[in-house]
Write an enzyme that holds these catalytic residues in place. Structure first.
Site, PDB file in Angstrom:
ATOM      1  N   TYR A  58       0.817  -1.218   0.000  1.00 57.40           N
ATOM      2  CA  TYR A  58       0.000   0.000   0.000  1.00 57.40           C
ATOM      3  C   TYR A  58       0.852   1.270   0.000  1.00 57.40           C
ATOM      4  O   TYR A  58       1.928   1.298   0.591  1.00 57.40           O
ATOM      5  CB  TYR A  58      -0.909   0.054   1.222  1.00 57.40           C
ATOM      6  CG  TYR A  58      -2.055  -0.931   1.219  1.00 57.40           C
ATOM      7  CD1 TYR A  58      -2.408  -1.647   0.080  1.00 57.40           C
ATOM      8  CD2 TYR A  58      -2.802  -1.147   2.377  1.00 57.40           C
ATOM      9  CE1 TYR A  58      -3.457  -2.550   0.093  1.00 57.40           C
ATOM     10  CE2 TYR A  58      -3.861  -2.039   2.395  1.00 57.40           C
ATOM     11  CZ  TYR A  58      -4.180  -2.743   1.262  1.00 57.40           C
ATOM     12  OH  TYR A  58      -5.220  -3.624   1.280  1.00 57.40           O
ATOM     13  N   PRO A 222     -16.733  -1.726   1.888  1.00 58.48           N
ATOM     14  CA  PRO A 222     -18.107  -1.815   2.385  1.00 58.48           C
ATOM     15  C   PRO A 222     -19.076  -0.887   1.672  1.00 58.48           C
ATOM     16  O   PRO A 222     -20.284  -1.141   1.676  1.00 58.48           O
ATOM     17  CB  PRO A 222     -17.967  -1.432   3.865  1.00 58.48           C
ATOM     18  CG  PRO A 222     -16.728  -0.606   3.928  1.00 58.48           C
ATOM     19  CD  PRO A 222     -15.805  -1.211   2.912  1.00 58.48           C
ATOM     20  N   GLY A 226     -17.944   3.722  -3.015  1.00 58.04           N
ATOM     21  CA  GLY A 226     -18.737   4.937  -2.918  1.00 58.04           C
ATOM     22  C   GLY A 226     -20.147   4.820  -3.443  1.00 58.04           C
ATOM     23  O   GLY A 226     -20.979   5.697  -3.179  1.00 58.04           O
TER      24      GLY A 226
END
Length: 331
Positions: A58, A222, A226
């Site tokens: 990341y 989750p 968006g």
């Protein structure tokens, strides 16, 4: 928002307690710079968030021919840990698998790579141990016996405490867990997978496997990048609108029904989407990949959303799941 109203639950069948909302650090070093990342992590601790999730890759471009940016998220988290003194207040999770260099063994899950990847993560994180070390993806070219031998060695050396998987199929989890059981080790305590109202594929075979073995699910994305936050308001910054315009069009009718239901419930679409995940018994913690402090606070607000059976049934009607195998496709 009141301080530290967090709820905690066990990570799978383990004795480890994690906050129901976890902090995803994927954006650190990329969309979120170091000063703002420090602020987000400070606020997370204030709110009682104790599960911090990152990965070695990341913070930069995830391409095998581009090394710039690799490890930046871990480096930012490590600097914050050293400055803040909060190492013992959080459950630190990271991952290995993705390419971290140009060499043939700078990736995947060989014992050779796992040893070096773990030691490199420890250096970047400026700590002597990782609480939950996760396999970022399945590697079917490496036998589970080799993977567990490497993980057992890292546990014995005190470098990691628990092992989790990510992006594994149900049969991968089952094979891995049965191999660990045969070796008389704990095996997997968590699986991190794509799971949200718009993408419920894991309900078919993965979630039944996790429930059977007592492995906690950690959903990522989750809000479906968006989409489940609802359509951007007129005049709102249009970056998300432009990114997801085609996706919004593809689920326009479902979004209309979903936003109407959320309005009836008196909660934002983002809160309802995350609350739905929190109502799933197999879910241990929901990753909030917050780019700002405000986004983190909004995610924590989902803890206070209660969905009754009627609301859950309506969400199933709007965003139907596939059912569980084999009943979902056989007589």
């Amino acid at each position: 928002m009141s301080e530290n109203t967090m709820d905690y639950q066990h990570l799978g069948r383990s004795g480890l307690l994690v906050s129901k909302i976890g902090l995803g650090c994927m954006n650190f070093g990329d969309a979120t710079g170091e000063p703002e990342a420090f602020g987000i992590m400070d606020r997370a601790v204030e709110l009682g968030v104790n599960f911090f999730d990152t990965a070695d890759v990341y913070g930069g471009p995830q391409k095998p021919d581009m090394e710039q940016g690799f490890g930046t998220s871990e480096e930012i988290v490590g600097k914050w840990l050293k400055k803040s003194g909060h190492r013992d207040d959080i459950v630190l999770a990271t991952k290995a698998y993705q390419p971290m260099g140009l060499g043939p063994n700078d990736r995947r899950l060989s014992a050779y790579h796992l040893k070096r990847a773990c030691e490199a993560s420890l250096r970047r994180l400026q700590t002597d141990h990782i609480d939950v070390y996760q396999m970022h993806h399945v590697d079917r070219s490496t036998p589970w016996e080799e993977i567990w031998q490497a993980m057992e060695q890292l546990v014995a050396e005190g470098k990691i405490t628990y092992v989790g998987s990510s992006n594994h199929a149900g049969w991968d989890v089952a094979t891995g867990q049965m191999t660990a059981t045969a070796r008389n080790t704990l095996g997997l305590v968590s699986e991190q997978s794509l799971y949200n109202l718009t993408n419920r594929a894991v309900e078919q075979e993965l979630i039944p496997a996790l429930e059977h073995f007592g492995i906690g699910l950690i959903p990522w994305s989750p809000l479906a990048m968006g989409v489940l936050a609802g359509r951007p308001e007129d005049g709102e910054k249009t970056e998300r609108r432009a990114l997801q315009s085609d996706v919004y069009d593809a689920v326009a009718d479902q979004l209309d029904a979903y936003e109407s239901l959320c309005a009836e419930l008196g909660h934002s679409p983002a809160e309802v989407a995350q609350a739905w995940l929190l109502h799933q018994p197999v879910v241990s913690t929901v990753i909030a990949g917050s780019r700002t402090t405000a986004q983190l606070e909004a995610a924590v607000d989902a803890l206070h959303v209660s969905l009754d059976d009627s609301a859950l049934d309506e969400l199933d009607r709007i965003w139907p799941g596939p059912g569980t195998a084999p009943m979902s496709y056989s007589w």
